[in-house]
Design a protein around this motif. Structure first.
Motif, mmCIF file in Angstrom:
data_model
loop_
_atom_site.group_PDB
_atom_site.id
_atom_site.type_symbol
_atom_site.label_atom_id
_atom_site.label_comp_id
_atom_site.label_asym_id
_atom_site.label_seq_id
_atom_site.Cartn_x
_atom_site.Cartn_y
_atom_site.Cartn_z
ATOM 1 N N PRO A 1 0.655 -1.157 0.079
ATOM 2 C CA PRO A 1 0.064 0.035 0.004
ATOM 3 C C PRO A 1 0.747 1.344 0.075
ATOM 4 N N VAL A 2 0.224 2.257 -0.531
ATOM 5 C CA VAL A 2 1.024 3.784 -0.550
ATOM 6 C C VAL A 2 1.692 4.046 0.688
ATOM 7 N N GLU A 3 0.731 4.066 1.778
ATOM 8 C CA GLU A 3 1.341 4.106 3.084
ATOM 9 C C GLU A 3 2.580 3.321 3.563
ATOM 10 N N ALA A 4 2.572 1.949 3.287
ATOM 11 C CA ALA A 4 4.017 1.311 3.415
ATOM 12 C C ALA A 4 5.226 1.879 2.808
ATOM 13 N N ILE A 5 4.991 2.432 1.533
ATOM 14 C CA ILE A 5 6.073 3.115 0.844
ATOM 15 C C ILE A 5 6.538 4.606 1.494
ATOM 16 N N ARG A 6 5.517 5.253 2.139
ATOM 17 C CA ARG A 6 5.734 6.163 2.957
ATOM 18 C C ARG A 6 6.510 6.078 4.084
ATOM 19 N N LEU A 7 6.065 4.800 4.920
ATOM 20 C CA LEU A 7 6.700 4.610 6.329
ATOM 21 C C LEU A 7 8.191 4.155 5.834
ATOM 22 N N ILE A 8 8.618 3.572 4.560
ATOM 23 C CA ILE A 8 9.928 3.115 4.328
ATOM 24 C C ILE A 8 10.667 4.326 4.002
ATOM 25 N N ARG A 9 10.003 5.271 3.186
ATOM 26 C CA ARG A 9 10.996 6.387 2.849
ATOM 27 C C ARG A 9 11.023 7.283 4.177
ATOM 28 N N ASP A 10 10.194 7.203 5.018
ATOM 29 C CA ASP A 10 10.525 8.393 6.090
ATOM 30 C C ASP A 10 10.904 7.723 7.373
ATOM 31 N N PHE A 11 11.433 6.428 7.281
ATOM 32 C CA PHE A 11 11.762 5.681 8.691
ATOM 33 C C PHE A 11 13.322 6.150 8.605
ATOM 34 N N GLU A 12 13.616 6.828 10.057
ATOM 35 C CA GLU A 12 14.688 7.150 10.411
ATOM 36 C C GLU A 12 15.634 6.127 11.292
ATOM 37 N N THR A 13 16.908 5.728 10.674
ATOM 38 C CA THR A 13 17.622 4.901 11.524
ATOM 39 C C THR A 13 19.078 5.210 11.455
ATOM 40 N N ASN B 1 12.215 -3.148 12.054
ATOM 41 C CA ASN B 1 12.471 -1.874 12.820
ATOM 42 C C ASN B 1 11.144 -1.104 12.707
ATOM 43 N N ILE B 2 10.710 -0.920 11.660
ATOM 44 C CA ILE B 2 9.395 -0.132 11.262
ATOM 45 C C ILE B 2 8.039 -1.117 11.908
ATOM 46 N N ASN B 3 8.007 -2.194 11.863
ATOM 47 C CA ASN B 3 6.877 -2.818 12.617
ATOM 48 C C ASN B 3 6.979 -2.744 14.238
ATOM 49 N N GLU B 4 8.286 -2.639 14.462
ATOM 50 C CA GLU B 4 8.428 -2.671 16.257
ATOM 51 C C GLU B 4 7.897 -1.377 16.459
ATOM 52 N N GLN B 5 8.225 -0.243 15.651
ATOM 53 C CA GLN B 5 7.935 1.448 15.891
ATOM 54 C C GLN B 5 6.250 1.461 15.805
ATOM 55 N N LEU B 6 5.801 0.736 14.946
ATOM 56 C CA LEU B 6 4.183 0.648 14.774
ATOM 57 C C LEU B 6 3.531 0.127 15.772
ATOM 58 N N GLU B 7 4.124 -0.794 16.358
ATOM 59 C CA GLU B 7 3.467 -1.437 17.598
ATOM 60 C C GLU B 7 3.716 -0.539 18.710
ATOM 61 N N LYS B 8 4.911 -0.106 18.816
ATOM 62 C CA LYS B 8 5.016 0.933 19.968
ATOM 63 C C LYS B 8 4.217 1.984 19.978
ATOM 64 N N ASP B 9 3.818 2.336 18.823
ATOM 65 C CA ASP B 9 3.215 3.627 18.692
ATOM 66 C C ASP B 9 1.405 3.101 18.682
ATOM 67 N N GLY B 10 1.407 1.967 18.787
ATOM 68 C CA GLY B 10 -0.308 1.394 18.929
ATOM 69 C C GLY B 10 -0.756 1.560 17.628
ATOM 70 N N ILE B 11 -0.127 1.399 16.191
ATOM 71 C CA ILE B 11 -0.857 1.486 15.165
ATOM 72 C C ILE B 11 -0.950 0.140 14.619
ATOM 73 N N LYS B 12 -2.147 -0.371 14.179
ATOM 74 C CA LYS B 12 -2.290 -1.724 13.773
ATOM 75 C C LYS B 12 -2.800 -1.953 12.580
ATOM 76 N N ASN B 13 -3.372 -0.947 11.924
ATOM 77 C CA ASN B 13 -3.901 -1.190 10.563
ATOM 78 C C ASN B 13 -3.151 -1.321 9.354
ATOM 79 N N ILE B 14 -1.770 -1.298 9.781
ATOM 80 C CA ILE B 14 -0.804 -1.451 8.515
ATOM 81 C C ILE B 14 0.573 -2.026 9.254
#
Length: 404
Positions: free
Chosen positions: A216-228, A324-337
């Motif tokens: 999904p488009v939102e997944a590409i945004r998450l990859i693009r914007d993830f800081e590491t 790493n992205i999925n761990e951050q999403l879980e930490k932020d309580g985001i479950k829809n992606i």
């Protein structure tokens, strides 16, 4: 090159006479064709019978007859060379061909030998590597011995099941299609074997379900914007996004980029050998500027010895990125992606095509195929120039979706 000459058989017969043979030699192998003449060894020299040989009534006539037989053998050898069959044959097979008076086909030709001789003729390196991988698998499976006549439908089914146990159905089908291509060539191009030997009629390839790699488009945004802070993960993230910004350009083609000409990357796609060029949008240029090499166009070309190593490492670190992205999403309580745990470079190419095909863009299938560089150059392609502005506009629309 195969040769034919007269010799005496090494061991005498029960009368202590030596049979005259026609020796066929080819590629380090030998075979002997028997004549009906046997003589005392002392009456042989310079490939002919000497005068006064007691075993022969007319020495001159017999020598002439032997010469005719050798010349006939040479004629058959030249016939095989003209038909480009001899490279795939052993001396024994050539001998059988001569004994039969010249057969139109050599159904007992060595399939592995034919395969090896075909490899250097494949111009595309990627295709040649895939064929070579199939050859290695076949050599192991057949223990180094495989004739065309060995490969029938039961053999193909056994080989298919063997490969499915080791790899995916899709990869198994690549090997099977490579085998089929060699059969087609042996029948239609080299006329080496009889078409009745063709084993693929009504043969069922392995059933492979195409992988859905569209994100999904939102997944590409998450990859693009993830800081590491991890340099390897960030390199993989940027390489993934560069591929996406360049219309899903394949890893090997990115690895071989030498420069930019008038704001465009012009290259020949390795997979199809098709001339292609892409406009470098600002998003892609930003990554190119960030990841410039010291002595190469991109840092990836300096860090990795070849495109295979690059792909292996990028896919390895993309998995870390996804985790790493999925761990951050879980930490932020985001479950829809979530990001697929097995994130690979091909996700970029498939996702670009998916975004282009769906609304609000809804690009046509031919335009998407042109954008992705699908298909080899055809005669029709030489009649006109593609309107690359249509591709440029489509890519811009895809990248703008990420801004929404």
């Amino acid at each position: 090159m195969a040769t034919a000459r007269l010799i005496l058989k090494r061991k005498p017969n029960k009368d202590n006479l030596y049979q005259i043979m026609i020796l066929i030699s080819h590629k380090g192998t030998n075979t002997e064709l028997a004549t009906k003449i046997a003589i005392d060894k002392k009456y042989w020299g310079n490939e002919q019978i000497k005068r006064n040989c007691p075993q022969v009534d007319n020495v001159r006539s017999t020598n002439r007859s032997l010469s005719v037989k050798v010349n006939e053998a040479w004629d058959y050898i030249e016939e095989l060379e003209e038909r480009r069959k001899i490279d795939h044959m052993t001396a024994k097979q050539i001998g059988e061909y001569i004994k039969k008076g010249g057969s139109a086909f050599n159904n007992n030709a060595d399939f592995l030998e034919y395969f090896k001789n075909y490899l250097p003729k494949i111009e595309n390196q990627g295709t040649r590597e895939r064929y070579n991988a199939t050859l290695t698998i076949l050599e192991d499976y057949s223990k180094g011995s495989l004739l065309f006549s060995d490969i029938n439908k039961p053999w193909l089914n056994r080989f298919k099941e063997h490969r499915i146990e080791q790899t995916s159905p899709g990869t198994a089908n690549i090997d099977l299609r490579n085998i089929r291509a060699l059969f087609n060539r042996a029948i239609d191009v080299d006329e080496l074997i009889d078409q009745n030997l063709y084993p693929f009629r009504k043969f069922e390839f392995a059933k492979a379900t195409p992988r859905n790699l569209r994100l999904p488009v939102e997944a590409i945004r998450l990859i693009r914007d993830f800081e590491t802070k991890d340099q390897y993960t960030s390199l993989a993230r940027d390489f993934f996004m560069l591929s996406f910004y360049l219309i899903g350009m394949n890893n090997i083609d990115i690895y071989e980029i030498a420069g930019i000409n008038d704001g465009r990357i012009e290259y020949q796609r390795r997979k199809t050998s098709k001339a292609y060029n892409i406009k470098v949008e600002l998003e892609a240029q930003a990554i190119i500027d960030k990841r410039k090499g010291v002595n190469t166009f991109l840092i990836y070309q300096e860090r990795y010895a070849n495109h295979k190593n690059l792909t292996k490492q990028m896919n390895k670190h993309l998995k870390t990125l996804a985790k790493n992205i999925n761990e951050q999403l879980e930490k932020d309580g985001i479950k829809n992606i979530t990001i697929p745990e097995e994130l690979v470079m091909y996700h970029a190419r498939h996702t670009w095509a998916g975004i282009a095909a769906k609304k609000p863009i809804g690009a046509s299938k031919p335009l998407i195929a042109q954008s992705l560089g699908h298909g080899k150059t055809t005669v029709t392609d030489t009649y006109f120039d593609y309107d690359w502005e249509l591709v440029d506009d489509l890519n811009r629309k895809v990248l703008d979706i990420l801004k929404q």
